[in-house]
Design a protein around this motif. Sequence first.
Motif, PDB file in Angstrom:
ATOM      1  N   UNK A  29       0.825  -1.211   0.000  1.00  0.00           N
ATOM      2  CA  UNK A  29       0.000   0.000   0.000  1.00  0.00           C
ATOM      3  C   UNK A  29       0.859   1.260   0.000  1.00  0.00           C
ATOM      4  N   UNK A  30       2.051   1.168   0.607  1.00  0.00           N
ATOM      5  CA  UNK A  30       2.960   2.317   0.655  1.00  0.00           C
ATOM      6  C   UNK A  30       3.838   2.406  -0.586  1.00  0.00           C
ATOM      7  N   UNK A  31       3.640   1.478  -1.525  1.00  0.00           N
ATOM      8  CA  UNK A  31       4.446   1.486  -2.744  1.00  0.00           C
ATOM      9  C   UNK A  31       5.887   1.064  -2.518  1.00  0.00           C
ATOM     10  N   UNK A  32       6.122   0.244  -1.481  1.00  0.00           N
ATOM     11  CA  UNK A  32       7.480  -0.110  -1.089  1.00  0.00           C
ATOM     12  C   UNK A  32       7.805  -1.548  -1.474  1.00  0.00           C
ATOM     13  N   UNK A  33       8.901  -1.708  -2.208  1.00  0.00           N
ATOM     14  CA  UNK A  33       9.395  -3.045  -2.521  1.00  0.00           C
ATOM     15  C   UNK A  33       9.942  -3.681  -1.248  1.00  0.00           C
ATOM     16  N   UNK A  34       9.714  -4.987  -1.103  1.00  0.00           N
ATOM     17  CA  UNK A  34      10.207  -5.686   0.079  1.00  0.00           C
ATOM     18  C   UNK A  34      10.819  -7.018  -0.332  1.00  0.00           C
ATOM     19  N   UNK A  74      18.593 -10.068   6.966  1.00  0.00           N
ATOM     20  CA  UNK A  74      18.158  -8.731   6.578  1.00  0.00           C
ATOM     21  C   UNK A  74      19.178  -8.070   5.655  1.00  0.00           C
ATOM     22  N   UNK A  75      20.460  -8.273   5.924  1.00  0.00           N
ATOM     23  CA  UNK A  75      21.510  -7.704   5.078  1.00  0.00           C
ATOM     24  C   UNK A  75      21.414  -8.249   3.657  1.00  0.00           C
ATOM     25  N   UNK A  76      21.294  -9.569   3.533  1.00  0.00           N
ATOM     26  CA  UNK A  76      21.178 -10.175   2.199  1.00  0.00           C
ATOM     27  C   UNK A  76      19.854  -9.790   1.533  1.00  0.00           C
ATOM     28  N   UNK A  77      18.810  -9.651   2.336  1.00  0.00           N
ATOM     29  CA  UNK A  77      17.513  -9.279   1.782  1.00  0.00           C
ATOM     30  C   UNK A  77      17.563  -7.900   1.145  1.00  0.00           C
ATOM     31  N   UNK A  78      18.259  -6.974   1.768  1.00  0.00           N
ATOM     32  CA  UNK A  78      18.351  -5.622   1.210  1.00  0.00           C
ATOM     33  C   UNK A  78      19.206  -5.610  -0.050  1.00  0.00           C
ATOM     34  N   UNK A  79      20.164  -6.503  -0.128  1.00  0.00           N
ATOM     35  CA  UNK A  79      20.924  -6.640  -1.371  1.00  0.00           C
ATOM     36  C   UNK A  79      20.007  -7.168  -2.476  1.00  0.00           C
ATOM     37  N   UNK A  80      19.115  -8.097  -2.115  1.00  0.00           N
ATOM     38  CA  UNK A  80      18.164  -8.621  -3.100  1.00  0.00           C
ATOM     39  C   UNK A  80      17.185  -7.543  -3.553  1.00  0.00           C
ATOM     40  N   UNK A  81      16.762  -6.685  -2.634  1.00  0.00           N
ATOM     41  CA  UNK A  81      15.891  -5.577  -3.016  1.00  0.00           C
ATOM     42  C   UNK A  81      16.609  -4.665  -4.009  1.00  0.00           C
ATOM     43  N   UNK A  82      17.897  -4.461  -3.784  1.00  0.00           N
ATOM     44  CA  UNK A  82      18.666  -3.545  -4.633  1.00  0.00           C
ATOM     45  C   UNK A  82      18.936  -4.115  -6.020  1.00  0.00           C
ATOM     46  N   UNK A  83      19.311  -5.404  -6.104  1.00  0.00           N
ATOM     47  CA  UNK A  83      19.692  -5.937  -7.419  1.00  0.00           C
ATOM     48  C   UNK A  83      18.651  -6.855  -8.052  1.00  0.00           C
ATOM     49  N   UNK A  84      17.592  -7.180  -7.313  1.00  0.00           N
ATOM     50  CA  UNK A  84      16.518  -7.989  -7.878  1.00  0.00           C
ATOM     51  C   UNK A  84      16.799  -9.461  -7.982  1.00  0.00           C
ATOM     52  N   UNK A  85      17.939  -9.911  -7.502  1.00  0.00           N
ATOM     53  CA  UNK A  85      18.306 -11.312  -7.656  1.00  0.00           C
ATOM     54  C   UNK A  85      17.906 -12.119  -6.412  1.00  0.00           C
ATOM     55  N   UNK A  86      17.260 -13.274  -6.622  1.00  0.00           N
ATOM     56  CA  UNK A  86      16.934 -14.128  -5.476  1.00  0.00           C
ATOM     57  C   UNK A  86      18.206 -14.730  -4.880  1.00  0.00           C
ATOM     58  N   UNK A  87      18.117 -15.170  -3.675  1.00  0.00           N
ATOM     59  CA  UNK A  87      19.266 -15.752  -2.992  1.00  0.00           C
ATOM     60  C   UNK A  87      18.838 -16.976  -2.195  1.00  0.00           C
ATOM     61  N   UNK A  88      19.753 -17.938  -2.140  1.00  0.00           N
ATOM     62  CA  UNK A  88      19.564 -19.114  -1.283  1.00  0.00           C
ATOM     63  C   UNK A  88      20.618 -19.045  -0.192  1.00  0.00           C
ATOM     64  N   UNK A  89      20.183 -18.957   1.040  1.00  0.00           N
ATOM     65  CA  UNK A  89      21.084 -18.831   2.180  1.00  0.00           C
ATOM     66  C   UNK A  89      21.048 -20.116   3.000  1.00  0.00           C
ATOM     67  N   UNK A  90      22.219 -20.621   3.337  1.00  0.00           N
ATOM     68  CA  UNK A  90      22.319 -21.821   4.162  1.00  0.00           C
ATOM     69  C   UNK A  90      23.087 -21.460   5.423  1.00  0.00           C
ATOM     70  N   UNK A  91      22.514 -21.820   6.570  1.00  0.00           N
ATOM     71  CA  UNK A  91      23.157 -21.583   7.858  1.00  0.00           C
ATOM     72  C   UNK A  91      23.299 -22.921   8.590  1.00  0.00           C
TER      73      UNK A  91
END
Length: 322
Positions: A29-34, A74-91
């Motif tokens: 609703x706020x027009x914000x990519x997440x 959250x750090x990787x998520x913001x990188x994904x917001x910036x470049x549009x690329x999905x990521x697979x994270x393993x911990x």
Amino acid sequence: MSAAEPGIGEWPTEGLVDDVRSQMFRAADAGETFALATIVAADGGPRPVGAQMLVTAASYWGFLSGGCIEADVALHAREAIADGQPRRLVYGEGSPFIDIRLPCGGRIQVELERVPPDDAAVHDLRRLTLAREPALWTSDGKHRSCSKDGVTDPAPRARVRRRYDPAQRLAVVGTDPFALAIAALGQRIGWDTVLLAPFAPEGETPLEVPVLRSALADSLASIAPDPWTAIAVATHDLERDREALVPALAGSAGYVGVLGSRRKLDERRAGLRAAGLREGEIDRLKAPIGLPIGAASPWEVALAVIAEIVADARSRTSGESA
């Protein structure tokens, strides 16, 4: 919940959000990519497959591990917001992030996807949520869809398959301290809660819970109980109980329970049978209501009731992400 990302030493109240749909719709609703982070595989750890975090440029909600990985996600998520690329994270075991340890010794795999505010899947998820229909979110990381669960098959290459059930609702019949405590606790944990009480005292209630004062059958019909609706009857009056239990047990409510003595159960069942209910409908009744924890005080009884509703819902959706 928290409007900004927590800082060091702050209480992690953002993790109290388990269902991130409200935050998803608010961002749209706020027009914000997440970015949406979803656990797709877990070996150990406190959170199941399907648990999610929603990350925006300034905030995040939800939690995936109890504090071990959220800041990194959250750090990787913001990188994904910036470049549009999905990521697979393993911990955990086999993770490239050797400086991040999981105290539980498990392994968590998280899929990250960037979601623009005008994405059709968000629109469809909102529509199904408002209609109280189960929804299936399917994504390959870049493209996603959301449809009524069971209507379409997930894409074969989907990296994320996440089912969203309608939000839990609770209707409490009664006005005594037991009824008030059950309603208050249900509301406190985030359920859509209402008191049904045509016999309620006049004036405002002591709780911020809506009160329906029409006849019990009419009140039940107005809320249209579905499998994600629990009805807890606590009037201590067999006749009033029956007024609520007959339409509740004949309907689609996922849970129907009544407060009262086990000694009166045979009499109660006989009354329901005389009112025209079938044995299968009567067998749905949870009586006495609540898990057997020896509860005595109103708050203890409320805890037992809420816990039984949760246990019953989980047993019916075993193996699904709710």
